[in-house]
Design a protein around this motif. Structure first.
Motif, PDB file in Angstrom:
ATOM      1  N   UNK A 160       0.844  -1.194   0.000  1.00 45.06           N
ATOM      2  CA  UNK A 160       0.000   0.000   0.000  1.00 45.06           C
ATOM      3  C   UNK A 160       0.873   1.234   0.000  1.00 45.06           C
ATOM      4  N   UNK A 161       0.517   2.202  -0.840  1.00 48.42           N
ATOM      5  CA  UNK A 161       1.221   3.487  -0.859  1.00 48.42           C
ATOM      6  C   UNK A 161       0.151   4.577  -0.841  1.00 48.42           C
ATOM      7  N   UNK A 162       0.168   5.409   0.191  1.00 46.23           N
ATOM      8  CA  UNK A 162      -0.852   6.463   0.341  1.00 46.23           C
ATOM      9  C   UNK A 162      -0.235   7.841   0.133  1.00 46.23           C
ATOM     10  N   UNK A 163      -1.098   8.851   0.007  1.00 44.95           N
ATOM     11  CA  UNK A 163      -0.684  10.263  -0.153  1.00 44.95           C
ATOM     12  C   UNK A 163       0.368  10.432  -1.244  1.00 44.95           C
ATOM     13  N   UNK A 164       0.108   9.840  -2.408  1.00 42.80           N
ATOM     14  CA  UNK A 164       1.109   9.843  -3.478  1.00 42.80           C
ATOM     15  C   UNK A 164       1.226  11.219  -4.103  1.00 42.80           C
ATOM     16  N   UNK A 165       0.088  11.804  -4.478  1.00 43.09           N
ATOM     17  CA  UNK A 165       0.153  13.112  -5.128  1.00 43.09           C
ATOM     18  C   UNK A 165      -1.206  13.775  -5.081  1.00 43.09           C
ATOM     19  N   UNK A 166      -1.349  14.932  -5.734  1.00 48.51           N
ATOM     20  CA  UNK A 166      -2.621  15.644  -5.677  1.00 48.51           C
ATOM     21  C   UNK A 166      -3.756  14.930  -6.416  1.00 48.51           C
ATOM     22  N   UNK A 167      -3.443  14.165  -7.438  1.00 43.77           N
ATOM     23  CA  UNK A 167      -4.483  13.503  -8.222  1.00 43.77           C
ATOM     24  C   UNK A 167      -4.574  12.009  -7.853  1.00 43.77           C
TER      25      UNK A 167
END
Ligand SMILES: [Cu+2]
Length: 474
Positions: free
Chosen positions: A268-275
């Motif tokens: 899991x990878x969260x808060x990757x970018x604005x979109x």
């Protein structure tokens, strides 16, 4: 946090002991272990119920997932002796109700459903149980006309090196004796979590003081190794094993083996970018190895088992297995007032039976699906959720020489409008859902006769799916 809990009703005694040695036990996740929740108001939506399986319940459920679910309104159970019942939600059961553990599915092997998927689940070893009612989500596999149940172990959170967990004991009448342990060690960089449980109970006695076959004895043990290089990244590898036995009053055989082997991997990878906000992927392997017989837990041909056992005078045994492999990936996108969750999932499972020392494959199911779910926060009070998914399902029949196969493309979708009344704690919603389901192993292979009374389980000309339409306004 409660230190010790004790409940006594009739003859059940339970005590839970939460352990914590970290100096600051900061909880970042709302469902972090140790938080005791009961079945409550909706967390995410009116059709979703989240609860903690660690919460003690009365009456004390049996060792499996099915009896446990009866404590949630809407569930009933097809009983199967003392344990291993088949859960029924709103009158629907079997493959209409999907049960997931850590987002993987464990399908049983018994053609008579002695080992419903819930019989391999020890609820107390999970942190959160989420129920999504009806076909009002497309994120968790095809079908699910009754709903989806997710048993999840959440990654333990550590802000510094430490140990935490839970230990619980349960003693009750008919020699019920359960032991549960769930211990995690870790630090900011990662964790090691060990869960183990045993559960046993003896036959009970009926009003005439006759023993009714209902005894069980089970164990489960799981390990998870997690790596959390930063607070937005998780890589977890898990493995587990279990086994058990159960006596059945209403069947011609008892379940003498319920072996389980599980492997899982999740990222899991969260808060990757604005979109693009989140990426998650998981894969699993679940193996069920089941034996039933009429001699190891009873005397062959005995009719005296509470007067209910069907007598077969010859000693008989059957061994069956099922290997279920699957995975999913999903991305979450955020743009203004919109959230889009989209991804793909797959599952392959193979069923076999042991015949004169040789494993014979009889069925193989393949499923590939694509899904997307869009949430629009139209205003502070109004929300619109729409979802759609498309699946390709196929079954190969190895029981006949021609090996016919059967396949279908399965569409599903739903639309829901939610309105929260500003001045009151009240939400009104209206939803409509449509889902299609491929027939399962028990419908295609274990009945004596196939559809329309034909001898073959997979006749080419029969229509492929059973459809469900549901609508609700509350
Ligand atoms: Cu069986």
């Amino acid at each position: 946090m409660k230190k010790t809990k004790m409940l006594t009703t009739s003859l059940a005694v339970m005590c839970t002991l939460p352990l914590q040695t970290t100096a600051s036990a900061e909880k970042t996740h709302p469902h972090d272990e140790g938080d005791v929740m009961t079945v409550t108001a909706p967390v995410y939506s009116p059709l979703t119920i989240a609860t903690s399986p660690k919460t003690p319940r009365q009456p004390v459920p049996a060792s499996d997932g099915s009896d446990y679910l009866k404590t949630i309104p809407g569930f009933s159970q097809i009983r199967n002796g003392g344990t291993n019942g088949d859960p029924v939600f709103r009158g629907m059961f079997g493959s209409r109700l999907r049960l997931l553990t850590n987002d993987g599915e464990m399908l049983g092997a018994c053609p008579a459903r002695m080992d419903a998927p819930s019989s391999y689940i020890s609820p107390e070893s999970y942190d959160v149980l989420t129920l999504i009612k009806g076909p009002q989500s497309v994120l968790w596999g095809p079908g699910n006309s009754a709903g989806t149940l997710r048993f999840e172990r959440l990654p333990p959170q550590f802000t510094q090196a430490g140990v935490k967990g839970n230990v619980s004991l349960l003693a009750a009448s008919n020699r019920r004796w359960d032991k549960n342990a769930d211990i995690s060690v870790g630090n900011e960089q990662g964790y090691l979590r060990l869960t183990g449980n045993t559960s046993r109970a003896n036959d009970y006695k009926d009003g005439d003081n006759r023993r009714v076959p209902s005894k069980w004895d089970k164990w489960n043990s799981d390990i998870a190794l997690g790596w959390t290089p930063d607070k937005d990244t998780l890589l977890e590898l898990s493995a587990g094993k279990g086994d058990g036995e159960a006596r059945y009053a209403g069947r011609g055989m008892d379940g003498s083996q319920f072996k389980r082997e599980s492997l899982g991997l999740r990222f899991e990878k969260s808060n990757i970018g604005p979109l693009l906000d989140k990426f998650e992927a998981s894969a699993y392997y679940n193996y069920a190895d089941h034996v039933m017989d009429n001699f190891s837990l009873r005397t062959p041909g005995s009719m005296s088992m509470g007067g209910m056992g069907m007598g077969m005078s010859m000693p008989m045994a059957m061994r069956l297995d099922r290997r279920t492999v699957g995975g999913r990936m999903m991305t979450t996108w955020l743009w203004q007032d919109y959230q889009l969750q989209t991804g793909a999932d797959t599952q392959l499972n193979t069923h076999r039976s042991l015949d004169n020392g040789r494993w014979d494959k009889d069925a193989r199911f393949d499923n590939y699906g694509l899904f997307g779910e869009l949430t629009w926060e139209a205003s502070a009070q109004n929300k619109v959720i729409v979802g759609t998914r498309l699946d390709r399902a196929q079954v190969d029949n190895f029981t006949t020489a021609e090996q016919p196969s059967r396949s279908a493309t399965l569409p599903a979708g739903f639309l829901r409008v939610e309105h929260s009344v500003a001045s009151l704690p009240l939400m009104v919603y209206a939803g409509v859902g449509y889902t299609t389901r491929f027939p399962d192993y028990w419908e295609l292979f274990s009945p004596t006769y196939g559809p329309g009374g034909s001898a073959s389980a997979v006749p080419g000309a029969i229509a492929a799916t059973i459809d469900t339409f549901s609508a609700s306004i509350r």
